[in-house]
Design a protein around this motif. Sequence first.
Motif, mmCIF file in Angstrom:
data_model
loop_
_atom_site.group_PDB
_atom_site.id
_atom_site.type_symbol
_atom_site.label_atom_id
_atom_site.label_comp_id
_atom_site.label_asym_id
_atom_site.label_seq_id
_atom_site.Cartn_x
_atom_site.Cartn_y
_atom_site.Cartn_z
ATOM 1 N N THR A 53 0.813 -1.225 0.000
ATOM 2 C CA THR A 53 0.000 0.000 0.000
ATOM 3 C C THR A 53 0.841 1.267 0.000
ATOM 4 N N THR A 93 2.866 2.474 2.168
ATOM 5 C CA THR A 93 2.865 3.158 3.465
ATOM 6 C C THR A 93 4.001 2.650 4.363
ATOM 7 N N TRP A 97 1.542 7.970 2.937
ATOM 8 C CA TRP A 97 1.556 7.275 1.649
ATOM 9 C C TRP A 97 2.659 7.872 0.791
ATOM 10 N N LEU A 126 -7.419 3.112 2.428
ATOM 11 C CA LEU A 126 -6.898 4.366 2.955
ATOM 12 C C LEU A 126 -7.274 5.509 2.032
ATOM 13 N N ARG A 127 -7.220 6.705 2.582
ATOM 14 C CA ARG A 127 -7.532 7.907 1.800
ATOM 15 C C ARG A 127 -6.252 8.641 1.456
ATOM 16 N N ARG A 128 -6.247 9.261 0.283
ATOM 17 C CA ARG A 128 -5.060 9.988 -0.160
ATOM 18 C C ARG A 128 -5.495 11.032 -1.176
ATOM 19 N N HIS A 143 -7.868 14.354 0.687
ATOM 20 C CA HIS A 143 -8.154 12.939 0.941
ATOM 21 C C HIS A 143 -9.445 12.499 0.251
ATOM 22 N N THR A 170 -9.437 7.339 -2.616
ATOM 23 C CA THR A 170 -9.067 6.211 -1.771
ATOM 24 C C THR A 170 -8.111 5.300 -2.530
#
Length: 352
Positions: free
Chosen positions: A117, A119, A167, A278-280, A284, A287
């Motif tokens: 992911t 991260t 991220w 996750l949000r980005r 944000h 996702t």
Amino acid sequence: MTARQEARPAADGPPHRDDGEKALLLAEAARTIEAPGLVLALSDRNRRTYWLDGGGRPDDAPRYELGSASKPFTGLLLAALVAAGRVRYEDRAAELLAPGHPVHPSVRAITLRHLITHTSGLPGLPADFYPQALPRWSTAPYSRYPADRVVRAFLRARPRHRPGTRWHYSNFAVSVLGHTLAAATGTPWETLLQREVLGPLGLHGTRLRPGPPPGDAVGHRRDGTPLPALDTGGFPAAGAVRAAPPDLLTFLEAHLPEASAPTPALAAAFTDVRRPLLRRGPGHAHTHTLTWFRHPSPRGPVCFHAGATLGQQMFLGFRPDTGTAVAAMCARRVHRTDPFVATVHALLTERL
């Protein structure tokens, strides 16, 4: 140039557009993209339409380098191995790669989920990658950075951020994941991907190593000069997949909720890779799933991933809510001013 249609067993529900409308949309999109070897491939509820530069049959199209669009294959492999109970998302990579090896505390905390992911806190590429790559940057930057060097770079790394907090897109991280899965299963990554993903899905024309033309497409510089095939060195999990348009549509169609998976592990894996995690992005608003970018659209979420190599470009995407999938590829790497990605993304999100 005319588009080609290919009838396949239809999913339940009426088609979104008739074949003529879909062919026209692909032709209009193709006119905005000036690149050799362009192919646009659409699946709308399992009915396929193609636009091919120069015409010809889709089954005769060459394999293209997916570059970073290989990562959904690696993410699906991880999810299938988790579903089969062979690894866990929360397994720590360093412990699987080199049990007992001293590492930085942040490296010790990096899990398989962090790696896929983006991260993990790792940079895009190892710090010592660039000095050896620069002399071959336009022809073979990865070729002299083998797998054992990727693993050593990981074990001595100092992540920029605590794992799980930010991220940051990383070819390094996904490559480490590939080597970790190989270590955890005692199986080379190529064999593992073939056995768990490519074979069960019937992707018999998809390859993980370069082959000669015409079976493989030849990439080009912007001035038209041909380029050698990509050698991914120790980074195969991040970018080594090569596939032709029909196989790519098969791969995307298998992600759609109404598709029947060939194994229980893959059935669970497809559910996992569609689920937002996750949000980005700005505010944000976007996702990210286990392996796909996931953006909103007027007709439901769109999952997609782009990829580029030295001389080729790729876009893969699908809409779970409407049974629509698009694969686009060309034999020249596009740049920021080129409309390839924007055009295909808009085709999937707004036109189809």
